[in-house]
Design a protein around this motif. Structure first.
Motif, short mmCIF file in Angstrom:
data_model
loop_
_atom_site.label_atom_id
_atom_site.label_comp_id
_atom_site.label_asym_id
_atom_site.label_seq_id
_atom_site.Cartn_x
_atom_site.Cartn_y
_atom_site.Cartn_z
N TRP A 86 -3.40 -3.47 -5.09
CA TRP A 86 -3.48 -2.22 -4.30
C TRP A 86 -4.93 -1.73 -4.26
O TRP A 86 -5.42 -1.33 -3.20
CB TRP A 86 -2.59 -1.16 -4.94
CG TRP A 86 -2.48 0.11 -4.15
CD1 TRP A 86 -1.51 0.46 -3.26
CD2 TRP A 86 -3.41 1.22 -4.19
NE1 TRP A 86 -1.75 1.70 -2.74
CE2 TRP A 86 -2.91 2.19 -3.29
CE3 TRP A 86 -4.58 1.48 -4.89
CZ2 TRP A 86 -3.56 3.40 -3.08
CZ3 TRP A 86 -5.24 2.68 -4.67
CH2 TRP A 86 -4.72 3.63 -3.77
N SER A 87 -5.61 -1.75 -5.38
CA SER A 87 -7.00 -1.29 -5.43
C SER A 87 -7.89 -2.17 -4.55
O SER A 87 -8.80 -1.67 -3.87
CB SER A 87 -7.51 -1.30 -6.87
OG SER A 87 -6.80 -0.39 -7.66
N ARG B 141 -0.83 -3.21 -8.91
CA ARG B 141 -1.78 -2.10 -8.85
C ARG B 141 -3.21 -2.62 -8.65
O ARG B 141 -4.02 -2.01 -7.96
CB ARG B 141 -1.69 -1.26 -10.12
CG ARG B 141 -0.38 -0.45 -10.20
CD ARG B 141 -0.45 0.62 -11.28
NE ARG B 141 -0.48 0.04 -12.62
CZ ARG B 141 0.60 -0.28 -13.32
NH1 ARG B 141 1.81 -0.09 -12.79
NH2 ARG B 141 0.50 -0.79 -14.54
N GLY C 214 2.36 2.26 -3.33
CA GLY C 214 1.33 3.03 -4.01
C GLY C 214 1.41 2.99 -5.52
O GLY C 214 2.33 2.41 -6.10
N ARG C 215 0.47 3.63 -6.15
CA ARG C 215 0.39 3.63 -7.61
C ARG C 215 1.55 4.39 -8.25
O ARG C 215 1.93 4.11 -9.38
CB ARG C 215 -0.93 4.23 -8.05
CG ARG C 215 -2.14 3.36 -7.73
CD ARG C 215 -3.41 3.98 -8.27
NE ARG C 215 -4.54 3.08 -8.14
CZ ARG C 215 -4.84 2.10 -8.99
NH1 ARG C 215 -4.07 1.89 -10.03
NH2 ARG C 215 -5.90 1.33 -8.80
N ASP D 13 -7.28 -1.28 -0.97
CA ASP D 13 -7.89 0.02 -0.68
C ASP D 13 -9.38 -0.14 -0.40
O ASP D 13 -9.91 0.44 0.55
CB ASP D 13 -7.64 0.96 -1.86
CG ASP D 13 -8.07 2.39 -1.56
OD1 ASP D 13 -7.71 2.89 -0.48
OD2 ASP D 13 -8.75 2.99 -2.40
N PHE E 18 0.83 -1.20 0.00
CA PHE E 18 0.00 0.00 0.00
C PHE E 18 0.87 1.26 0.00
O PHE E 18 0.56 2.24 -0.69
CB PHE E 18 -0.93 0.01 1.21
CG PHE E 18 -2.06 1.00 1.09
CD1 PHE E 18 -3.20 0.69 0.38
CD2 PHE E 18 -1.95 2.25 1.67
CE1 PHE E 18 -4.24 1.61 0.25
CE2 PHE E 18 -2.97 3.18 1.55
CZ PHE E 18 -4.13 2.85 0.84
N GLU E 19 1.98 1.24 0.76
CA GLU E 19 2.84 2.42 0.85
C GLU E 19 3.61 2.67 -0.45
O GLU E 19 3.92 3.82 -0.77
CB GLU E 19 3.82 2.27 2.02
CG GLU E 19 3.18 2.38 3.38
CD GLU E 19 2.60 3.75 3.66
OE1 GLU E 19 3.11 4.75 3.11
OE2 GLU E 19 1.61 3.84 4.41
#
Length: 309
Positions: free
Chosen positions: A101-102, A98, A44-45, A105, A41-42
């Motif tokens: 990650w989504s 990614r 990030g995109r 989130d 998560f850190e």
């Protein structure tokens, strides 16, 4: 601190870790432990530098490397040297990363909803206010204050930001060449000391002590970054400087300040600094302060309110 305070911290830790589901190897149903999920998560995109991740997450190099290798083996991340600096290693998420990650989130949002939804409006407001306060104080407790070379990059960054703020706040601007001296050579033992406060590995404040006479010293370069104000960093810097003053054998501390620096004047007043007649010719000073009896605070039976562990 007493035993009950320690017990409260431990109770809080147990409740929170259980409630947010970090005790298993399947955080938020991701099939991986919290450490990997948080690192993903850190990153990030937009990607991130490894050294920034290490500082942000307070991870040692070895453990961070193992986590990164695990994400790379899973096809979630890649790493390479930064194009503009070969000394910097940069990590980026793959398309698969990614997508993951989504998913994290969304599930993190669902977890937040599950914590708030069962509560009434009043309870929800109280919980959110408490969370905000805990976050602020937890960040404050992670600030490290250490002696630094006054010529180091972190020290220069702080002093330059300090000068820039004085230039903006003083009615007549600010030219350090016209002020009383506090050159790097005057701020190293035994002539003095320079302290830097760091949060997440980044400098967010500074303070200096300059020995000016027999058992007399002067406080200089007190500054805290606007983003870190309200955490008690200035108080801790002042206490740390007083502690070092005693170690240097000083019994009196003096300082001067500008009338526009209301926060600084309030800080000194509540710490026992009394206003005195001018002791220098600093053209930017409107108030001069002094605190006596520092050495008595370390005598048997007295309580020293110095730098907190």
């Amino acid at each position: 601190m007493d035993t009950e305070q320690f017990r409260q911290v431990r109770r809080f830790n147990r409740v929170v870790t259980e409630r947010i589901g970090v005790l298993s190897d399947n955080y938020l149903g991701s099939g991986r432990p919290l450490g990997e999920a948080r690192l993903l998560f850190e990153i990030g995109r937009g990607g991130a530098n490894v050294r920034d991740l290490r500082a942000r997450l307070s991870l040692d190099s070895g453990y961070l490397s193992r986590l990164l290798r695990s994400l790379e083996r899973q096809g979630l991340a890649t790493s390479q040297r930064a194009a503009d600096d070969a000394r910097v290693r940069r990590v980026a998420l793959t398309p698969k990363g990614r997508k993951e990650w989504s998913l994290l989130d969304r599930r993190s949002q669902d977890l937040a909803i599950s914590l708030l939804a069962p509560l009434g409006d009043r309870q929800r407001e109280r919980l959110l206010a408490a969370m905000e306060e805990v976050e602020r104080l937890m960040r404050a407790s992670s600030v490290a204050i250490e002696a630094a070379d006054p010529g180091s990059a972190d020290a220069r960054l702080c002093v330059e930001a300090y000068f820039h703020e004085l230039e903006e706040r003083f009615e007549t601007g600010f030219d350090p060449a016209r002020s009383t001296s506090a050159d790097p050579g005057e701020l190293v033992p035994p002539a003095g000391i320079f302290l830097v406060a760091r949060l997440d590995g980044q400098p967010v404040g500074c303070g200096a002590l300059k020995v000016t006479g027999r058992r007399v010293g002067e406080i200089k370069r007190m500054w805290v970054a606007p983003s870190a104000r309200g955490m008690g960093i200035a108080q801790r810097l002042l206490e740390a400087l007083e502690k070092h003053a005693v170690e240097f054998g000083l019994d009196v501390l003096q300082l001067d300040t500008n009338r526009s620096l209301d926060e600084a004047r309030a800080l000194y007043a509540r710490n026992g600094y009394a206003e005195i007649p001018p002791y220098n010719t600093n053209p930017y000073a409107h108030h001069w302060y002094e605190k006596r009896g520092l050495r008595r605070r370390t005598s048997p039976g007295s309580k020293w309110v110095g730098m907190r562990p």
